[in-house]
Scaffold this motif. Structure first.
Motif, PDB file in Angstrom:
ATOM      1  N   ASN A   1      29.216 -22.471  52.491  1.00 49.57           N
ATOM      2  CA  ASN A   1      30.442 -22.296  53.331  1.00 49.57           C
ATOM      3  C   ASN A   1      30.501 -23.376  54.619  1.00 49.57           C
ATOM      4  OD1 ASN A   1      32.342 -20.190  52.143  1.00 49.57           O
ATOM      5  ND2 ASN A   1      30.270 -19.272  51.730  1.00 49.57           N
ATOM      6  N   GLY A   2      29.314 -24.155  54.503  1.00 47.15           N
ATOM      7  CA  GLY A   2      29.571 -25.008  55.748  1.00 47.15           C
ATOM      8  C   GLY A   2      29.193 -24.337  57.091  1.00 47.15           C
TER       9      GLY A   2
ATOM     10  N   ASP B   1      35.109 -20.145  52.494  1.00 45.57           N
ATOM     11  CA  ASP B   1      35.680 -21.555  52.823  1.00 45.57           C
ATOM     12  C   ASP B   1      35.647 -22.269  51.592  1.00 45.57           C
ATOM     13  OD1 ASP B   1      36.298 -24.064  53.801  1.00 45.57           O
ATOM     14  OD2 ASP B   1      35.393 -23.704  55.572  1.00 45.57           O
TER      15      ASP B   1
ATOM     16  N   ALA C   1      37.167 -25.209  50.779  1.00 48.36           N
ATOM     17  CA  ALA C   1      36.861 -26.662  50.962  1.00 48.36           C
ATOM     18  C   ALA C   1      35.606 -26.896  51.154  1.00 48.36           C
ATOM     19  CB  ALA C   1      37.822 -27.295  52.111  1.00 48.36           C
ATOM     20  N   ALA C   2      34.785 -26.171  51.829  1.00 51.35           N
ATOM     21  CA  ALA C   2      33.463 -26.251  51.886  1.00 51.35           C
ATOM     22  C   ALA C   2      32.626 -26.003  50.583  1.00 51.35           C
ATOM     23  CB  ALA C   2      32.864 -25.587  53.101  1.00 51.35           C
ATOM     24  N   ASN C   3      33.121 -24.983  49.818  1.00 49.89           N
ATOM     25  CA  ASN C   3      32.638 -24.679  48.686  1.00 49.89           C
ATOM     26  C   ASN C   3      32.817 -25.902  47.880  1.00 49.89           C
ATOM     27  OD1 ASN C   3      33.908 -21.193  48.333  1.00 49.89           O
ATOM     28  ND2 ASN C   3      32.342 -21.918  49.852  1.00 49.89           N
ATOM     29  N   ALA C   4      33.738 -26.649  47.594  1.00 48.02           N
ATOM     30  CA  ALA C   4      34.103 -27.465  46.802  1.00 48.02           C
ATOM     31  C   ALA C   4      33.250 -28.747  47.006  1.00 48.02           C
ATOM     32  CB  ALA C   4      35.630 -28.131  46.862  1.00 48.02           C
ATOM     33  N   ALA C   5      33.158 -29.123  48.491  1.00 51.20           N
ATOM     34  CA  ALA C   5      32.405 -30.221  49.015  1.00 51.20           C
ATOM     35  C   ALA C   5      30.939 -29.950  48.711  1.00 51.20           C
ATOM     36  CB  ALA C   5      32.310 -30.473  50.539  1.00 51.20           C
ATOM     37  N   PHE C   6      30.459 -28.581  48.848  1.00 50.57           N
ATOM     38  CA  PHE C   6      29.030 -28.241  48.538  1.00 50.57           C
ATOM     39  C   PHE C   6      28.766 -28.277  46.921  1.00 50.57           C
ATOM     40  CE2 PHE C   6      25.365 -25.602  47.557  1.00 50.57           C
ATOM     41  CZ  PHE C   6      24.603 -25.739  48.532  1.00 50.57           C
ATOM     42  N   ASN C   7      29.526 -28.101  46.346  1.00 51.53           N
ATOM     43  CA  ASN C   7      29.569 -28.147  44.737  1.00 51.53           C
ATOM     44  C   ASN C   7      29.467 -29.716  44.169  1.00 51.53           C
ATOM     45  OD1 ASN C   7      28.794 -25.459  43.908  1.00 51.53           O
ATOM     46  ND2 ASN C   7      30.971 -24.838  43.801  1.00 51.53           N
ATOM     47  N   ASP C   8      30.507 -30.389  44.912  1.00 55.72           N
ATOM     48  CA  ASP C   8      30.297 -31.921  44.424  1.00 55.72           C
ATOM     49  C   ASP C   8      29.082 -32.426  44.859  1.00 55.72           C
ATOM     50  OD1 ASP C   8      32.776 -31.934  43.912  1.00 55.72           O
ATOM     51  OD2 ASP C   8      33.751 -32.667  45.523  1.00 55.72           O
ATOM     52  N   ARG C   9      28.285 -32.064  46.136  1.00 62.41           N
ATOM     53  CA  ARG C   9      27.253 -32.606  46.491  1.00 62.41           C
ATOM     54  C   ARG C   9      25.985 -32.254  45.537  1.00 62.41           C
ATOM     55  NH1 ARG C   9      28.790 -31.147  51.566  1.00 62.41           N
ATOM     56  NH2 ARG C   9      27.755 -29.590  51.580  1.00 62.41           N
TER      57      ARG C   9
END
Length: 163
Positions: A71-72, A97, A99-107
């Protein structure tokens, strides 16, 4: 058996040592979640403290820190009533969050990993016991903590490692 609330690698070692004691008749098959993680490692893995590159089942504290990163947010812990934060079943910042979830999963996926599940019924298992028959869990949708009977089949399992 008694497990560690903050060190999943120590919990893997505890299970491995217990299995190594042939007098109890237990094998990795007796501990399915631990076996699933154990099978990701090279034969002969010892789960010694400070070992890098070894997969293990995260402790409850490590699951909480993973949820914060997902969740950043900075790492924090929250507990059951009667602890230092009575009644605090969720992280202090609450919610989820997207947006943070999506960014973390992308990484995670770019690095070759599997995205974390984030629906309202996605509980993740920890390696930390919460009594003789219970294990600590976390609902990744909102960080709610809970427990489940050992052997419950509807909980997600996540392997982690130091690198």
């Amino acid at each position: 058996m008694g497990t560690n609330a903050v060190d999943g690698l120590a919990n893997m070692k505890r299970i491995a040592d217990y299995i190594a004691d042939a007098s109890n008749g237990k094998t990795w098959l007796s501990f399915p979640a631990f076996k699933w993680v154990h099978d990701k490692n090279a034969s002969g893995t010892t789960y010694a403290a400070g070992t890098n590159g070894v997969w293990y089942l995260p402790s409850f504290g490590e699951i909480q820190h993973l949820h914060c990163a997902f969740n950043g947010k900075p790492a924090e812990t929250w507990t059951f009533p009667g602890s230092d934060r009575p009644g605090q079943y969720y992280p202090s910042w609450g919610g989820n969050d997207a947006a943070a979830n999506a960014a973390f999963n992308d990484r995670l996926t770019v690095a070759g990993g599997t995205a974390l599940k984030q629906g309202p019924s996605n509980n993740y298992l920890s390696s930390s016991e919460s009594g003789f028959q219970l294990i600590s869990t976390m609902l990744f949708y909102n960080g709610a903590i809970g427990v489940a009977y050992k052997g419950t089949g509807f909980i997600y399992t996540r392997a982690i490692r130091f690198f």
